[in-house]
Design a protein around this motif. Sequence first.
Motif, mmCIF file in Angstrom:
data_model
loop_
_atom_site.group_PDB
_atom_site.id
_atom_site.type_symbol
_atom_site.label_atom_id
_atom_site.label_comp_id
_atom_site.label_asym_id
_atom_site.label_seq_id
_atom_site.Cartn_x
_atom_site.Cartn_y
_atom_site.Cartn_z
ATOM 1 N N PHE A 1 41.061 35.554 49.413
ATOM 2 C CA PHE A 1 41.620 35.499 48.060
ATOM 3 C C PHE A 1 40.531 35.601 47.003
ATOM 4 C CE2 PHE A 1 42.976 33.049 44.302
ATOM 5 C CZ PHE A 1 44.055 33.829 43.921
ATOM 6 N N HIS A 2 39.471 34.801 47.135
ATOM 7 C CA HIS A 2 38.480 34.828 46.050
ATOM 8 C C HIS A 2 37.675 36.126 46.038
ATOM 9 C CE1 HIS A 2 35.376 32.369 48.549
ATOM 10 N NE2 HIS A 2 34.861 33.545 48.384
ATOM 11 N N LYS B 1 50.144 29.802 42.439
ATOM 12 C CA LYS B 1 49.961 30.971 43.283
ATOM 13 C C LYS B 1 51.311 31.364 43.850
ATOM 14 C CE LYS B 1 45.315 29.739 44.856
ATOM 15 N NZ LYS B 1 44.543 29.337 46.022
ATOM 16 N N ASP C 1 40.520 26.464 41.843
ATOM 17 C CA ASP C 1 41.595 26.099 42.754
ATOM 18 C C ASP C 1 41.749 24.585 42.732
ATOM 19 O OD1 ASP C 1 43.583 26.304 44.666
ATOM 20 O OD2 ASP C 1 42.195 26.472 46.347
ATOM 21 N N ILE D 1 46.259 36.397 35.202
ATOM 22 C CA ILE D 1 45.145 35.532 34.796
ATOM 23 C C ILE D 1 44.558 36.011 33.475
ATOM 24 C CG2 ILE D 1 42.800 34.795 35.394
ATOM 25 C CD1 ILE D 1 43.714 34.879 38.352
ATOM 26 N N ASP E 1 48.127 37.240 40.188
ATOM 27 C CA ASP E 1 47.223 38.390 40.230
ATOM 28 C C ASP E 1 46.310 38.370 39.007
ATOM 29 O OD1 ASP E 1 48.694 39.388 38.095
ATOM 30 O OD2 ASP E 1 49.735 40.891 39.264
ATOM 31 N N VAL E 2 45.347 39.269 39.007
ATOM 32 C CA VAL E 2 44.338 39.300 37.952
ATOM 33 C C VAL E 2 44.959 39.576 36.586
ATOM 34 C CG1 VAL E 2 42.262 40.480 37.137
ATOM 35 C CG2 VAL E 2 42.518 39.950 39.529
ATOM 36 N N PHE F 1 38.454 41.655 39.221
ATOM 37 C CA PHE F 1 37.812 41.405 37.928
ATOM 38 C C PHE F 1 36.712 42.433 37.672
ATOM 39 C CE2 PHE F 1 39.765 37.189 37.744
ATOM 40 C CZ PHE F 1 40.004 37.069 36.388
ATOM 41 N N ARG G 1 39.003 39.131 46.847
ATOM 42 C CA ARG G 1 39.917 40.102 46.218
ATOM 43 C C ARG G 1 39.953 39.899 44.709
ATOM 44 N NH1 ARG G 1 45.204 39.041 47.976
ATOM 45 N NH2 ARG G 1 45.844 40.549 46.433
ATOM 46 N N LEU G 2 39.983 38.644 44.291
ATOM 47 C CA LEU G 2 40.001 38.327 42.869
ATOM 48 C C LEU G 2 38.712 38.797 42.194
ATOM 49 C CD1 LEU G 2 42.198 36.904 41.231
ATOM 50 C CD2 LEU G 2 40.953 34.781 41.519
ATOM 51 N N ARG G 3 37.583 38.552 42.834
ATOM 52 C CA ARG G 3 36.294 38.981 42.279
ATOM 53 C C ARG G 3 36.260 40.501 42.124
ATOM 54 N NH1 ARG G 3 32.419 41.326 44.669
ATOM 55 N NH2 ARG G 3 33.013 40.638 46.735
ATOM 56 N N ASP H 1 37.646 28.927 44.830
ATOM 57 C CA ASP H 1 38.697 28.893 45.818
ATOM 58 C C ASP H 1 38.053 28.917 47.194
ATOM 59 O OD1 ASP H 1 40.965 29.638 47.512
ATOM 60 O OD2 ASP H 1 41.979 30.028 45.619
#
Length: 170
Positions: A6-7, A95, A45, A102, A98-99, A14, A9-11, A1
């Motif tokens: 965003f990426h 979008k 993305d 996913i 959230d994780v 996880f 926060r996602l990382r 992404d």
Amino acid sequence: DDDDVFHNRLRRAFELRGWEAYVAASGEAALICARETGPDLAIVDLRMPGESGLDVVKSLREFDATISIIILTGYGSIATALEAVRCGADYYLSKPVDVDQILSTYEAVRFSTLGETPPPTAVPSLARVEWEHIQRVLTDCGGNVSQAAKLLGLHRRSLQRKLSKYPPRN
């Protein structure tokens, strides 16, 4: 992404769940990272600078047919979802996501490709569902017991008795 906030926060999300996670801001960087790390799951993305997400999906699928690939997009449509699946994506999510969404998608994809059934989820008891429904209706009525009882089709005193009890366990 390509969205750094965003990426990242996602990382972090996880990693908090025990995953080893890597991020890339472009398709080229994602492919290099995938070749170095050999991921089980790739979250791509749809719109990125340079290569499109669909190109990245094709390259990932050529590189390793066992990677689970989930496409994320803020521009969801049926046409792009079909194109993503044709290119090799396992699933397509719009979008905001959230994780937990996913991961549940990943589990569903993983179990379906293995031909297994996913583990059973905890189902709340009927008493618990009833209690939560009563609480929701009561909140919608601004705490007015008479109005909530009318909407629920109960006598006001019956509703008061139900409300005086503790919430049932699952």
